[in-house]
Write a protein that holds these residues in place. Structure first.
Motif, mmCIF file in Angstrom:
data_model
loop_
_atom_site.group_PDB
_atom_site.id
_atom_site.type_symbol
_atom_site.label_atom_id
_atom_site.label_comp_id
_atom_site.label_asym_id
_atom_site.label_seq_id
_atom_site.Cartn_x
_atom_site.Cartn_y
_atom_site.Cartn_z
ATOM 1 N N ALA A 1 14.605 123.383 33.238
ATOM 2 C CA ALA A 1 13.640 123.893 32.270
ATOM 3 C C ALA A 1 14.225 123.811 30.866
ATOM 4 C CB ALA A 1 13.267 125.340 32.592
ATOM 5 N N VAL A 2 13.329 123.879 29.906
ATOM 6 C CA VAL A 2 13.701 123.979 28.494
ATOM 7 C C VAL A 2 13.134 125.292 27.960
ATOM 8 C CG1 VAL A 2 13.355 123.044 26.176
ATOM 9 C CG2 VAL A 2 13.790 121.492 28.094
ATOM 10 N N VAL A 3 13.949 126.027 27.234
ATOM 11 C CA VAL A 3 13.502 127.266 26.586
ATOM 12 C C VAL A 3 13.766 127.132 25.089
ATOM 13 C CG1 VAL A 3 13.901 129.737 26.310
ATOM 14 C CG2 VAL A 3 13.847 128.734 28.598
ATOM 15 N N LEU A 4 12.769 127.451 24.297
ATOM 16 C CA LEU A 4 12.946 127.399 22.849
ATOM 17 C C LEU A 4 12.163 128.528 22.190
ATOM 18 C CD1 LEU A 4 10.090 125.921 21.775
ATOM 19 C CD2 LEU A 4 11.243 123.931 22.724
ATOM 20 N N THR A 5 12.560 128.840 21.002
ATOM 21 C CA THR A 5 11.867 129.835 20.190
ATOM 22 C C THR A 5 10.860 129.110 19.305
ATOM 23 O OG1 THR A 5 13.889 131.148 20.143
ATOM 24 C CG2 THR A 5 12.169 131.735 18.558
ATOM 25 N N GLU A 6 9.678 129.682 19.147
ATOM 26 C CA GLU A 6 8.641 129.040 18.339
ATOM 27 C C GLU A 6 9.180 128.620 16.984
ATOM 28 O OE1 GLU A 6 5.500 131.632 17.040
ATOM 29 O OE2 GLU A 6 6.827 133.367 16.924
ATOM 30 N N ALA A 7 8.656 127.508 16.490
ATOM 31 C CA ALA A 7 9.063 127.006 15.182
ATOM 32 C C ALA A 7 8.447 127.852 14.069
ATOM 33 C CB ALA A 7 8.632 125.551 15.020
ATOM 34 N N GLY A 8 9.098 127.851 12.926
ATOM 35 C CA GLY A 8 8.590 128.612 11.791
ATOM 36 C C GLY A 8 7.558 127.862 10.979
ATOM 37 N N GLU A 9 7.433 126.546 11.194
ATOM 38 C CA GLU A 9 6.516 125.735 10.405
ATOM 39 C C GLU A 9 5.510 125.035 11.312
ATOM 40 O OE1 GLU A 9 8.757 123.164 7.857
ATOM 41 O OE2 GLU A 9 9.681 124.837 6.767
ATOM 42 N N ASN B 1 20.571 137.120 18.832
ATOM 43 C CA ASN B 1 19.481 137.716 19.617
ATOM 44 C C ASN B 1 18.194 136.900 19.538
ATOM 45 O OD1 ASN B 1 18.895 138.238 16.937
ATOM 46 N ND2 ASN B 1 18.081 140.296 17.320
ATOM 47 N N VAL B 2 18.266 135.641 19.103
ATOM 48 C CA VAL B 2 17.060 134.823 19.028
ATOM 49 C C VAL B 2 16.482 134.675 20.440
ATOM 50 C CG1 VAL B 2 18.165 132.549 19.327
ATOM 51 C CG2 VAL B 2 16.097 132.775 17.914
ATOM 52 N N ALA B 3 15.168 134.582 20.528
ATOM 53 C CA ALA B 3 14.492 134.664 21.823
ATOM 54 C C ALA B 3 14.991 133.626 22.829
ATOM 55 C CB ALA B 3 12.985 134.512 21.621
ATOM 56 N N ALA B 4 15.289 132.426 22.374
ATOM 57 C CA ALA B 4 15.712 131.365 23.299
ATOM 58 C C ALA B 4 17.018 131.688 23.994
ATOM 59 C CB ALA B 4 15.838 130.042 22.547
ATOM 60 N N MET C 1 14.220 133.327 32.463
ATOM 61 C CA MET C 1 14.007 131.968 32.928
ATOM 62 C C MET C 1 15.071 131.571 33.940
ATOM 63 S SD MET C 1 12.522 128.993 33.012
ATOM 64 C CE MET C 1 11.290 129.046 31.725
ATOM 65 N N SER C 2 16.351 131.866 33.631
ATOM 66 C CA SER C 2 17.427 131.496 34.538
ATOM 67 C C SER C 2 17.483 132.456 35.707
ATOM 68 C CB SER C 2 18.765 131.497 33.793
ATOM 69 O OG SER C 2 19.806 131.096 34.644
ATOM 70 N N ILE D 1 7.972 128.247 25.425
ATOM 71 C CA ILE D 1 8.070 128.494 23.991
ATOM 72 C C ILE D 1 7.898 129.991 23.758
ATOM 73 C CG2 ILE D 1 7.122 127.988 21.710
ATOM 74 C CD1 ILE D 1 6.077 125.350 22.834
ATOM 75 N N ARG D 2 8.935 130.643 23.263
ATOM 76 C CA ARG D 2 8.928 132.085 23.111
ATOM 77 C C ARG D 2 8.616 132.497 21.671
ATOM 78 N NH1 ARG D 2 14.433 133.613 26.604
ATOM 79 N NH2 ARG D 2 13.566 133.048 28.659
ATOM 80 N N GLU D 3 7.990 133.639 21.537
ATOM 81 C CA GLU D 3 7.706 134.165 20.206
ATOM 82 C C GLU D 3 9.001 134.518 19.493
ATOM 83 O OE1 GLU D 3 5.129 137.733 18.025
ATOM 84 O OE2 GLU D 3 5.235 137.635 20.216
ATOM 85 N N ASP D 4 9.034 134.272 18.191
ATOM 86 C CA ASP D 4 10.183 134.654 17.381
ATOM 87 C C ASP D 4 10.058 136.135 17.049
ATOM 88 O OD1 ASP D 4 12.277 134.930 15.638
ATOM 89 O OD2 ASP D 4 11.822 133.127 14.477
ATOM 90 N N ARG D 5 10.856 136.946 17.733
ATOM 91 C CA ARG D 5 10.752 138.393 17.603
ATOM 92 C C ARG D 5 11.693 138.967 16.541
ATOM 93 N NH1 ARG D 5 9.461 137.362 23.022
ATOM 94 N NH2 ARG D 5 11.621 137.149 23.716
ATOM 95 N N ARG D 6 12.231 138.114 15.700
ATOM 96 C CA ARG D 6 13.119 138.609 14.640
ATOM 97 C C ARG D 6 12.344 139.124 13.438
ATOM 98 N NH1 ARG D 6 16.543 133.561 13.345
ATOM 99 N NH2 ARG D 6 14.434 132.707 13.456
#
Length: 519
Positions: free
Chosen positions: A103-111, A20-23, A1-2, A131-136
């Motif tokens: 821009a805003v970048v975030l990792t998808e929520a778990g709920e 290493n979280v996607a965001a 993104m950056s 909104i990025r997939e949580d790849r953990r």
């Protein structure tokens, strides 16, 4: 993104505390800002246990401190900040207004509820939102959907085998190590006389954690649970120490004793790492590989390592897959038409049932109970009583520090209460007092007689069991896994079945499982 010239606002939630979280994957520490916020919306959408709130706040503060030490700019909003909007979306809007972000970048929520809030925010944000997939997680949403596609029914055991093949964990070529996929039959020993659970390594609260505990005591004093004795890891380094102690000293006994229960022994041989995995302090696949390495090195037997890996690679990943595959309708499932109120002793512990009193006590004191206590004591009892699954969901979400809806709801609506009608489990995990007597030492000192089936002095699980089956005959008698108990029930004759149903109803009312007002 950056791209070197843009400034990105990067959101990290309280259960996304992984470097290493996607965001954070392409973080530019020269220009980007990480947003973290303690908000009442997240602390109170259910009235979380005090230790759960303190754990998340402390872990967030520690993670923010680690980012700052690395030279990352962090916009951290504390729970008592007078400008706090007390919602994640509100804090995103405030940060955008205060800074110059492209821009805003975030990792998808778990709920689900928070995922919907993110989508709504993206629709009105003045800057682009990614909104990025949580790849953990080991199994992606797409991978689970492909596995589940066209299956008449979903079963964890077959998903688990697929994950073993995908990861290579405990595999011998294309066959399972030892020739069997599952050693569950070897994991059901009652705690033998003279055998005591090992001493457990617990984590002393850091100054950051102590401050978070003080804040929770001040701001959430009316929430369930105790704060004294808080000893959960709040950093990756602390979690690593607990994990290593488990792998070296506890895992060898996990296989035999993982289903056992004992009064006053909350930890037994369990990992005590679920809070750390769910916060993001530990990596699930890495844990599984290290457990396998212990087996390969001869430090832990196969039944222990397979059982432990199955909890993570099998059940944890499977529950998340089911949650997102079936959301949002899953939360409305009530296949047994359960309609009773949750008895007050689930909160107070004021009951003469020794097993229930012990589990509620450890839940209040530690925000923890192990999986058999949750399934076969509190969950089994709620199902036998016919408690509405909404109330059961609320209780489990409230009392446990490792509870997040994606893992809690399939466990309660699926495993514990069969409210999903068989999506998660192939049968209800209904049991009388004989199971509890076989797997624990609760029944000996209990004032109720585990050998008696009826009357005020009989074990309530016994009084409820046959009536539960009779009450749900139309829904459950066709389940092949319940063929034997229904044959037994049929053999009792009509008069005795009616008596068992009446006995069950009397027990339900005496225990406080009443119909709600105006029902």
């Amino acid at each position: 993104m950056s791209d070197g010239n843009t400034s990105v606002l990067r959101l990290v939630l309280g259960d996304q505390l992984s470097s290493n979280v996607a965001a954070l994957e392409d973080l530019d520490s020269r220009r980007d800002v990480v947003l973290m916020a303690e908000v009442r919306d997240e602390a109170t959408y259910v009235r979380h246990h005090k230790q759960k709130i303190a754990l998340v706040f402390a872990a967030m503060r520690a993670f923010a401190s680690e980012l700052t030490a690395r030279g990352v700019a962090v916009r951290y909003v504390r729970i008592d900040d007078p400008e706090n909007s007390h919602s994640i979306a509100g804090e995103l809007h405030r940060a955008i207004e205060a800074g110059r972000f492209d821009a805003v970048v975030l990792t998808e929520a778990g709920e689900w509820r928070l995922a919907q809030a993110f989508e709504a925010f993206a629709g009105v944000s003045p800057v682009s939102v990614e909104i990025r997939e949580d790849r953990r997680f080991i199994c992606s949403h797409d991978r689970f959907r492909r596995w589940a596609k066209d299956k008449r029914e979903l079963r964890m055991e077959f998903f688990y085998r697929e994950m073993r093949r995908q990861t290579g964990l405990l595999m011998d070529g294309d066959q399972p190590e030892g020739g069997r996929w599952n050693y569950d039959a070897e994991n059901r020993r009652k705690l033998a006389r003279g055998v005591r659970p090992p001493n457990r390594l617990r984590t002393a609260p850091s100054p950051i954690t102590l401050e978070a505990i003080e804040d929770v005591a001040r701001l959430f004093s009316d929430h369930f649970g105790d704060l004294e004795g808080f000893s959960w890891p709040t950093t990756a380094a602390e979690a690593e120490v607990v994990l290593e102690d488990f792998l070296q000293n506890i895992l060898p006994g996990f296989g035999e004793w993982q289903d056992a229960m004992a009064e006053g022994e909350p930890w037994m041989w369990h990992g005590l790492i679920s809070t750390s995995i769910n916060l993001g302090l530990l990596d699930a696949l890495d844990i599984c590989r290290r457990a396998e390495a212990a087996y390969r090195a001869g430090r832990a037997p196969l039944n222990a390592v397979e059982g432990f890996i199955r909890q993570i690679l099998g059940w944890r990943e499977y529950m998340r897959g089911v949650y997102w595959l079936k959301a949002p309708e899953y939360r409305h499932h009530n296949a047994l038409d359960a309609d009773r109120e949750l008895p007050w002793f689930y909160w107070s512990g004021e009951t003469d049932m020794a097993c229930v009193a012990d589990v509620v006590a450890t839940s209040r004191t530690n925000a923890y109970a192990h999986h058999i206590q949750r399934l076969m004591i509190t969950g089994n009892l709620a199902m036998l009583l016919g408690v509405h699954p909404d109330a059961v969901d609320d209780w489990y979400m409230t009392v446990y520090a490792d509870a997040y809806e994606w893992v809690e709801m399939p466990n309660t609506r699926g495993m514990a209460t069969f409210a999903d009608g068989g999506v998660v489990g192939s049968k209800p995990y209904a049991a009388s007092g004989s199971y509890i007597n076989r797997m624990s030492n609760y029944c000996g000192p209990c004032r109720y007689d585990v050998k008696a089936a009826a009357g005020e002095g009989a074990c309530p699980f016994n009084r409820l069991y046959w009536g539960f089956l009779e009450r749900n005959r139309a829904r459950l008698s066709g389940n092949h896994r319940l063929a034997m108990p229904y044959r037994t029930l049929d053999g009792f004759g009509e008069a005795r079945r009616a008596s068992l149903l009446a006995e069950s109803e009397a027990a339900r009312l005496s225990l406080g499982a009443k119909l709600p007002p105006n029902a």
